[in-house]
Design a protein around this motif. Structure first.
Motif, PDB file in Angstrom:
ATOM      1  N   ILE A 308       0.866  -1.178   0.000  1.00 17.39           N
ATOM      2  CA  ILE A 308       0.000   0.000   0.000  1.00 17.39           C
ATOM      3  C   ILE A 308       0.902   1.227   0.000  1.00 17.39           C
ATOM      4  O   ILE A 308       2.016   1.193   0.552  1.00 17.39           O
ATOM      5  CB  ILE A 308      -0.911   0.018   1.260  1.00 17.39           C
ATOM      6  N   LEU A 309       0.428   2.324  -0.590  1.00 11.15           N
ATOM      7  CA  LEU A 309       1.217   3.555  -0.644  1.00 11.15           C
ATOM      8  C   LEU A 309       0.459   4.688   0.043  1.00 11.15           C
ATOM      9  O   LEU A 309      -0.762   4.786  -0.069  1.00 11.15           O
ATOM     10  CB  LEU A 309       1.529   3.919  -2.094  1.00 11.15           C
ATOM     11  N   PHE A 310       1.205   5.524   0.746  1.00  9.77           N
ATOM     12  CA  PHE A 310       0.593   6.630   1.498  1.00  9.77           C
ATOM     13  C   PHE A 310       1.055   7.972   0.960  1.00  9.77           C
ATOM     14  O   PHE A 310       2.215   8.162   0.615  1.00  9.77           O
ATOM     15  CB  PHE A 310       0.957   6.546   2.984  1.00  9.77           C
ATOM     16  N   CYS A 311       0.124   8.912   0.946  1.00 12.71           N
ATOM     17  CA  CYS A 311       0.438  10.308   0.652  1.00 12.71           C
ATOM     18  C   CYS A 311      -0.470  11.169   1.528  1.00 12.71           C
ATOM     19  O   CYS A 311      -1.627  10.811   1.756  1.00 12.71           O
ATOM     20  CB  CYS A 311       0.192  10.619  -0.828  1.00 12.71           C
ATOM     21  N   GLY A 312       0.039  12.270   2.027  1.00 10.48           N
ATOM     22  CA  GLY A 312      -0.775  13.152   2.850  1.00 10.48           C
ATOM     23  C   GLY A 312      -0.520  14.608   2.528  1.00 10.48           C
ATOM     24  O   GLY A 312       0.507  14.959   1.953  1.00 10.48           O
ATOM     25  N   ALA A 318      -3.250  27.325  -0.091  1.00 12.27           N
ATOM     26  CA  ALA A 318      -2.950  27.111  -1.509  1.00 12.27           C
ATOM     27  C   ALA A 318      -3.587  25.844  -2.045  1.00 12.27           C
ATOM     28  O   ALA A 318      -3.906  25.748  -3.237  1.00 12.27           O
ATOM     29  CB  ALA A 318      -1.443  27.075  -1.727  1.00 12.27           C
ATOM     30  N   PHE A 319      -3.794  24.844  -1.176  1.00 10.87           N
ATOM     31  CA  PHE A 319      -4.327  23.569  -1.637  1.00 10.87           C
ATOM     32  C   PHE A 319      -5.808  23.642  -1.990  1.00 10.87           C
ATOM     33  O   PHE A 319      -6.348  22.718  -2.594  1.00 10.87           O
ATOM     34  CB  PHE A 319      -4.103  22.482  -0.576  1.00 10.87           C
ATOM     35  N   TYR A 320      -6.461  24.756  -1.605  1.00  9.03           N
ATOM     36  CA  TYR A 320      -7.876  24.930  -1.961  1.00  9.03           C
ATOM     37  C   TYR A 320      -8.059  24.901  -3.474  1.00  9.03           C
ATOM     38  O   TYR A 320      -9.107  24.503  -3.986  1.00  9.03           O
ATOM     39  CB  TYR A 320      -8.401  26.243  -1.380  1.00  9.03           C
ATOM     40  N   TYR A 321      -7.027  25.324  -4.194  1.00  9.00           N
ATOM     41  CA  TYR A 321      -7.125  25.420  -5.654  1.00  9.00           C
ATOM     42  C   TYR A 321      -6.636  24.153  -6.361  1.00  9.00           C
ATOM     43  O   TYR A 321      -6.493  24.133  -7.578  1.00  9.00           O
ATOM     44  CB  TYR A 321      -6.345  26.650  -6.137  1.00  9.00           C
ATOM     45  N   GLY A 322      -6.414  23.091  -5.589  1.00  7.49           N
ATOM     46  CA  GLY A 322      -6.027  21.814  -6.170  1.00  7.49           C
ATOM     47  C   GLY A 322      -4.521  21.663  -6.254  1.00  7.49           C
ATOM     48  O   GLY A 322      -3.764  22.610  -6.065  1.00  7.49           O
ATOM     49  N   ILE A 323      -4.102  20.441  -6.557  1.00  4.75           N
ATOM     50  CA  ILE A 323      -2.681  20.146  -6.626  1.00  4.75           C
ATOM     51  C   ILE A 323      -2.405  19.162  -7.758  1.00  4.75           C
ATOM     52  O   ILE A 323      -3.317  18.522  -8.277  1.00  4.75           O
ATOM     53  CB  ILE A 323      -2.167  19.514  -5.311  1.00  4.75           C
ATOM     54  N   SER A 324      -1.130  19.069  -8.128  1.00  6.01           N
ATOM     55  CA  SER A 324      -0.668  18.025  -9.048  1.00  6.01           C
ATOM     56  C   SER A 324       0.680  17.570  -8.530  1.00  6.01           C
ATOM     57  O   SER A 324       1.685  18.259  -8.694  1.00  6.01           O
ATOM     58  CB  SER A 324      -0.549  18.562 -10.476  1.00  6.01           C
ATOM     59  N   LYS A 325       0.695  16.430  -7.843  1.00  5.00           N
ATOM     60  CA  LYS A 325       1.923  15.928  -7.229  1.00  5.00           C
ATOM     61  C   LYS A 325       2.546  14.852  -8.099  1.00  5.00           C
ATOM     62  O   LYS A 325       1.870  13.901  -8.506  1.00  5.00           O
ATOM     63  CB  LYS A 325       1.626  15.359  -5.839  1.00  5.00           C
ATOM     64  N   ASN A 326       3.852  14.992  -8.378  1.00  8.17           N
ATOM     65  CA  ASN A 326       4.567  13.954  -9.130  1.00  8.17           C
ATOM     66  C   ASN A 326       4.406  12.586  -8.480  1.00  8.17           C
ATOM     67  O   ASN A 326       4.331  11.560  -9.165  1.00  8.17           O
ATOM     68  CB  ASN A 326       6.057  14.303  -9.212  1.00  8.17           C
ATOM     69  N   LYS A 327       4.356  12.585  -7.160  1.00  5.12           N
ATOM     70  CA  LYS A 327       4.236  11.348  -6.409  1.00  5.12           C
ATOM     71  C   LYS A 327       3.020  10.528  -6.842  1.00  5.12           C
ATOM     72  O   LYS A 327       3.066   9.306  -6.915  1.00  5.12           O
ATOM     73  CB  LYS A 327       4.137  11.680  -4.922  1.00  5.12           C
TER      74      LYS A 327
END
Length: 417
Positions: A308-312, A318-327
């Motif tokens: 299983i993989l975790f991300c938090g 700033a995160f209200y407008y969304g994100i794009s994480k390489n992870k």
């Protein structure tokens, strides 16, 4: 998309490339564009801030990857370990990049990326000299993304300065590329920017390279990490140990899962390492192991040998407008179920049905979610993993991202000055 070939300059202070042991978004895009016949020069710094050293002693370092692609690195000063030194180095990049002109071609398109926004004035000066189209890329909503790092009078001063840069260069840009899906709302509400000139282009991944690396033998890893992955079922995090990632919650959740045959593996580096180690010691967590940062080519092996993989992500304005994480794309490429502890809008993990998104800062709820997925790892877990892989194959290959960049370049090339 038309068949015109462009002369393109990309400004990115920290752009990685294979000749210095790196890579990343702009190398991948530039390489793909160059292979399509476009001429591309990437203008970066020769200072490696993560290692506090320069890649070379010369003022200018040049490396050609093919007939159409060259990375040009300028020596920016001073070396830095604090915010004051960092901003001085960024300002030096702006001054030197603004004056640089030896690209081997006349620029027609200039893309200035906000690893920091000092690239925008530099990019605009180059575009103005050559009557080129000017594209702003926003990878971080400065100063909003730094809001928690400053306080009081300093926060007000930082915000005023950077909002001035935003207001000026968003308006001057022929187009704006953003990695946050809802950034157009921020730009529209705060600066009255026409959302029609704002284009969302997320990060991408080289699936061929990822798949080549994931089948390498575990003995390519350091012995301690190899042993943990080889001899245990693991839930794994890879990346920065920054305050944004919610890693203390991840570690705390382990105290509720001591009965499971499951190891928590955390790979990377950053300021939260001591906090995590304090929790491990206080809770006597023998089911948590922390390892140092690994090279990018080893990440697929680590993910391939995890369950299983975790991300938090903690709550941030700033995160209200969304994100794009390489992870995300590495995780989804590995075909493993993902748990994302975040309140970010329209989670990509939910959109791709590649795992579960839960509220942040709740160790017990995270532990229950881990337990639930682990219990059904061979059924529901496998389905989540397959969904993620299919989604990234369809939407986030480097070629797909490059095509989106080229669509924006075509768009600005047709607009009048």
């Amino acid at each position: 998309m038309n068949n015109k070939k462009y002369n393109i300059v990309i400004l990115n202070h920290h752009a990685g490339s294979p000749d210095v042991g790196g890579g990343g978004r702009h190398f991948d895009i530039a390489k793909a564009l160059s292979e399509m016949g476009h001429k591309v020069a990437v203008l970066a710094s020769s200072y490696n801030n993560s290692k506090d050293e320069y890649y070379c002693d010369e003022e200018i370092m040049r490396h050609k990857f093919n007939d159409n692609l060259e990375f040009i690195r300028i020596r920016t000063t001073p070396p830095y370990k604090d915010n004051i030194g960092r901003f001085r180095n960024y300002y030096d990049y702006m001054k030197k990049a603004s004056q640089f002109d030896d690209f081997g071609f006349v620029p027609e398109i200039v893309i200035a990326s906000s690893v920091h926004p000092f690239s925008w004035p530099a990019g605009f000066e180059i575009s103005k000299r050559h009557k080129a189209k000017f594209i702003v890329e926003v990878r971080d909503l400065w100063p909003l993304s730094m809001y928690e790092d400053f306080s009081g009078i300093m926060r007000k001063g930082v915000f005023t300065f950077f909002e001035g840069l935003e207001r000026k260069y968003y308006k001057l840009a022929d187009a704006i590329i953003t990695t946050a899906p809802f950034a157009y709302e921020y730009m529209e509400e705060k600066f009255n920017i026409d959302k029609r000139k704002v284009f969302y282009i997320p990060h991408g991944i080289d699936l061929e390279e990822f798949d080549k690396n994931k089948v390498k033998d575990l003995n390519n890893l350091e012995s301690g990490l190899e042993d943990v992955l080889k001899n245990n079922s693991c839930i794994t995090y890879t990346g920065s140990f920054s305050k944004s990632e919610g890693l203390p919650t991840f570690v705390e959740s382990a105290k509720y899962l001591k009965d499971l045959d499951l190891k928590f593996v955390i790979v990377g580096s950053g300021p939260e390492e001591d906090t995590m180690k304090d929790i491990i010691e206080a809770e006597s967590l023998e089911n948590v192991s922390i390892f140092g940062i690994q090279s990018k080519d080893k990440i697929p092996i680590i993910l391939e040998n995890s369950k299983i993989l975790f991300c938090g992500l903690k709550e941030r304005k700033a995160f209200y407008y969304g994100i794009s994480k390489n992870k995300f794309y590495d995780y989804m490429a590995s075909k493993k179920p993902i748990i994302f502890a975040s309140s970010v809008r329209e989670s990509l993990i939910d959109k791709s049905v590649s795992g579960k998104t839960i509220k942040p800062n709740d160790p017990l709820n995270l532990a229950n979610t881990i337990r639930e997925i682990y219990k059904d790892i061979d059924t529901v877990g496998k389905e989540y993993g397959q969904n993620g892989r299919e989604y990234v194959e369809k939407n986030h290959t480097n070629m797909r991202i490059t095509e989106q960049f080229l669509n924006v370049i075509d768009y600005v090339s047709k607009t009048s000055n």
